[in-house]
Design a protein around this motif. Structure first.
Motif, short mmCIF file in Angstrom:
data_model
loop_
_atom_site.label_atom_id
_atom_site.label_comp_id
_atom_site.label_asym_id
_atom_site.label_seq_id
_atom_site.Cartn_x
_atom_site.Cartn_y
_atom_site.Cartn_z
N GLU A 1 3.64 59.42 42.48
CA GLU A 1 2.67 58.78 41.59
C GLU A 1 1.83 57.74 42.33
O GLU A 1 0.74 57.39 41.93
N LEU A 2 2.38 57.23 43.44
CA LEU A 2 1.73 56.20 44.22
C LEU A 2 0.85 56.84 45.30
O LEU A 2 1.20 57.87 45.87
N MET A 3 -0.28 56.19 45.60
CA MET A 3 -1.21 56.70 46.61
C MET A 3 -1.51 55.60 47.62
O MET A 3 -2.26 54.67 47.35
N SER A 4 -0.90 55.69 48.78
CA SER A 4 -1.12 54.75 49.87
C SER A 4 -2.40 55.14 50.60
O SER A 4 -2.55 56.28 51.03
N ALA A 5 -3.34 54.21 50.74
CA ALA A 5 -4.65 54.55 51.31
C ALA A 5 -5.19 53.40 52.15
O ALA A 5 -4.81 52.24 51.94
N PRO A 6 -6.07 53.68 53.09
CA PRO A 6 -6.65 52.61 53.90
C PRO A 6 -7.52 51.68 53.07
O PRO A 6 -8.09 52.07 52.05
N VAL A 7 -7.66 50.44 53.54
CA VAL A 7 -8.35 49.43 52.75
C VAL A 7 -9.85 49.68 52.67
O VAL A 7 -10.51 49.21 51.73
N ASP A 8 -10.43 50.42 53.60
CA ASP A 8 -11.86 50.72 53.47
C ASP A 8 -12.11 51.77 52.39
O ASP A 8 -13.27 52.03 52.04
N TYR A 9 -11.05 52.34 51.83
CA TYR A 9 -11.16 53.19 50.64
C TYR A 9 -10.87 52.39 49.38
O TYR A 9 -11.66 52.38 48.44
N THR A 10 -9.73 51.69 49.35
CA THR A 10 -9.34 50.97 48.13
C THR A 10 -10.33 49.87 47.78
O THR A 10 -10.60 49.60 46.61
N ASN A 11 -10.85 49.19 48.79
CA ASN A 11 -11.69 48.02 48.55
C ASN A 11 -13.18 48.29 48.66
O ASN A 11 -13.98 47.36 48.58
N ASP A 12 -13.55 49.53 48.85
CA ASP A 12 -14.97 49.87 48.88
C ASP A 12 -15.55 49.63 47.48
O ASP A 12 -15.09 50.24 46.50
N VAL A 13 -16.54 48.76 47.38
CA VAL A 13 -17.08 48.43 46.06
C VAL A 13 -17.61 49.66 45.34
O VAL A 13 -17.60 49.72 44.10
N ARG A 14 -18.04 50.67 46.10
CA ARG A 14 -18.55 51.89 45.47
C ARG A 14 -17.43 52.66 44.79
O ARG A 14 -17.64 53.26 43.72
N ASN A 15 -16.25 52.66 45.39
CA ASN A 15 -15.10 53.32 44.76
C ASN A 15 -14.61 52.54 43.55
O ASN A 15 -14.26 53.12 42.52
N ILE A 16 -14.55 51.22 43.69
CA ILE A 16 -14.13 50.38 42.56
C ILE A 16 -15.08 50.60 41.38
O ILE A 16 -14.66 50.72 40.23
N ALA A 17 -16.38 50.63 41.68
CA ALA A 17 -17.39 50.77 40.63
C ALA A 17 -17.31 52.10 39.91
O ALA A 17 -17.76 52.23 38.77
N LYS A 18 -16.73 53.12 40.55
CA LYS A 18 -16.60 54.43 39.91
C LYS A 18 -15.57 54.42 38.77
O LYS A 18 -15.57 55.32 37.93
#
Length: 446
Positions: free
Chosen positions: A292-309
């Protein structure tokens, strides 16, 4: 394919492995729970042989052996991406320095901007049958370190959880120069700052009232975010999602209460996405091999474009203090360094860009100094040397135990009036006097 032969050929003692480090080198200790143990102690044993070894890392959970000696600063220099209490003590000794960042950019710093590491050494989970060493709850920027470092040494710890994800969460044995089998110490724990106070609970209630069903959450560390998590776990909220830089114990409690399923997430549906995690053994056990958990690099998790989606994104973070202009300091007390910028600005911006999203920064209205003096966390202007973590133009919601205010679109006098309304009553007249001197006071309810 059987990788056991390659494993044995690269297996070394910690003392053998650290011989690759030379004076003047840049050495990387990874990050947080991935900070090496046996390799750190082995490098400390070489102290007299080395000068000007510059070490990168962050969020130390236990003291480093390389800094045990009084003269350690002559041999090693700590360069931290995010500091805690242990690292602040090193600053006072002249052994440590902060590296300012916007956390989402950290992998790019390694790939494009900073001098590559001569040696990278960090803790990993045991190798799997496919030849991969999992980074544990530290995907963050570790692959960027590995892509640019000249030498890579992994320290295997059987207690490190295997954190699944599918994006830069591990390294293959073919990319590793040396393997060290440590003594398998327990993974370092990070508490939530003690039990929630009445003020924490009051702030948490104001915040939880802003969270709709189906919201996607980001929580910081500390008493207030933990109090928010406890209230969410006890609430009637449902269908929540998680997309955060840091995974904390509060998420485990919310998930076990049946509030998290990720069904409303616009990306990574049904997954709890995070860049790194630090907490208690309860949390590490929950992260271990949990699909259920998804470990990912911070340039994915913290990309404002991804957050905004992600619709209805609710970002909840702490502050040290803020001023009447709406500038937020989450890093220092004047020139005294406390922690770091982390990804707060990433989430402040991304949450506001989200459809229905809210960026919420909270703190108690006052704090008490060691001598018993009570001071306001809301100041006319930030103290000289205080860091502006979030500019006034980016501030969305501010919350104290006395209320919550939204500052978007307001003029300076409107902002001032709203901010003073959530200050401690004992300091409001003083703040009004100071605001008047700065020509930003105009009482609208005369």
């Amino acid at each position: 394919m059987d990788f056991s032969q390659e494993y044995q050929s690269k297996l070394k003692t910690a003392d053998e492995a650290v011989k690759v480090v030379q004076s003047g080198d840049w050495v990387d200790y990874g990050w947080c729970t991935g900070t090496p143990d046996a390799l750190d102690r082995a490098l400390a044993r070489r102290t007299d042989e080395l000068r000007d070894v510059k070490v990168r890392g962050g969020i130390l959970l236990k003291p480093l052996a390389i800094f045990e000696r009084e003269d350690a600063g002559e041999h090693f220099c700590w360069n931290s991406w995010h500091m805690g209490g242990l690292e602040r003590k090193l600053i006072a000794r002249g052994c440590a320095y902060y590296s300012p960042l916007r956390y989402s950019e950290l992998p790019r710093y390694y790939r494009e901007n900073i001098q590559p590491d001569d040696v990278a050494m960090f803790v990993v989970a045991p190798m799997d049958k496919h030849g991969y060493f999992n980074f544990g709850p530290n995907a963050s920027h570790l692959m960027a370190i590995c892509e640019t470092a000249k030498h890579i040494i992994v320290e295997v710890n059987e207690n490190m959880p295997r954190c699944l994800g599918g994006m830069e969460e591990g390294i293959h044995i073919s990319q590793v120069d040396a393997i060290v089998e440590g003594e398998n110490p327990a993974i370092g724990e990070l508490g939530g700052g003690g039990p929630a106070t009445d003020i924490d609970k009051a702030v948490a209630k104001l915040i939880v009232d802003e969270i709709p069903n189906g919201a996607c959450l980001q929580l910081g560390i500390g008493g207030m975010p933990n109090a928010v998590g406890s209230l969410i776990a006890e609430s009637d909220l449902k269908d929540l999602g998680v997309h955060t830089e840091m995974y904390v114990d509060a998420f485990v409690d919310i998930a076990r209460a049946g509030k998290i399923n990720g069904s409303k997430k616009n990306i990574d549906r049904f997954r709890q996405t995070y860049a790194f995690g630090a907490g208690t053994k309860k949390m590490y056990d929950y992260l271990d091999e949990n699909p259920e958990l998804m470990s990912a690099p911070v340039d994915y998790t913290n990309d404002v474009r991804n957050i905004a989606k992600l619709d209805n994104f609710i970002s909840i973070n702490n502050a040290v203090d803020f001023d009447l202009f709406g500038q937020i300091n989450a890093e220092s007390a004047g020139t005294k360094h406390i922690s770091g910028a982390g990804g707060q600005l990433d989430f402040v911006m991304g949450a506001y860009m989200s459809h229905g999203g809210k960026s919420i920064v909270c703190c108690s209205s006052t704090f008490t100094r060691k001598d018993g003096t009570v001071e306001s966390r809301i100041q006319p202007t930030l103290a000289p040397g205080s860091i502006v973590t979030d500019t006034r133009a980016n501030t969305h919601y501010l919350v104290t135990e006395y209320g919550k205010v939204c500052l978007k679109g307001l003029s300076t006098w409107e902002r001032t009036e709203k901010i003073i309304s959530i200050a401690h009553p004992d300091f409001r007249d003083w703040l009004i006097e100071e605001a008047d001197k700065m020509h930003i006071w105009r009482r609208s309810n005369k």
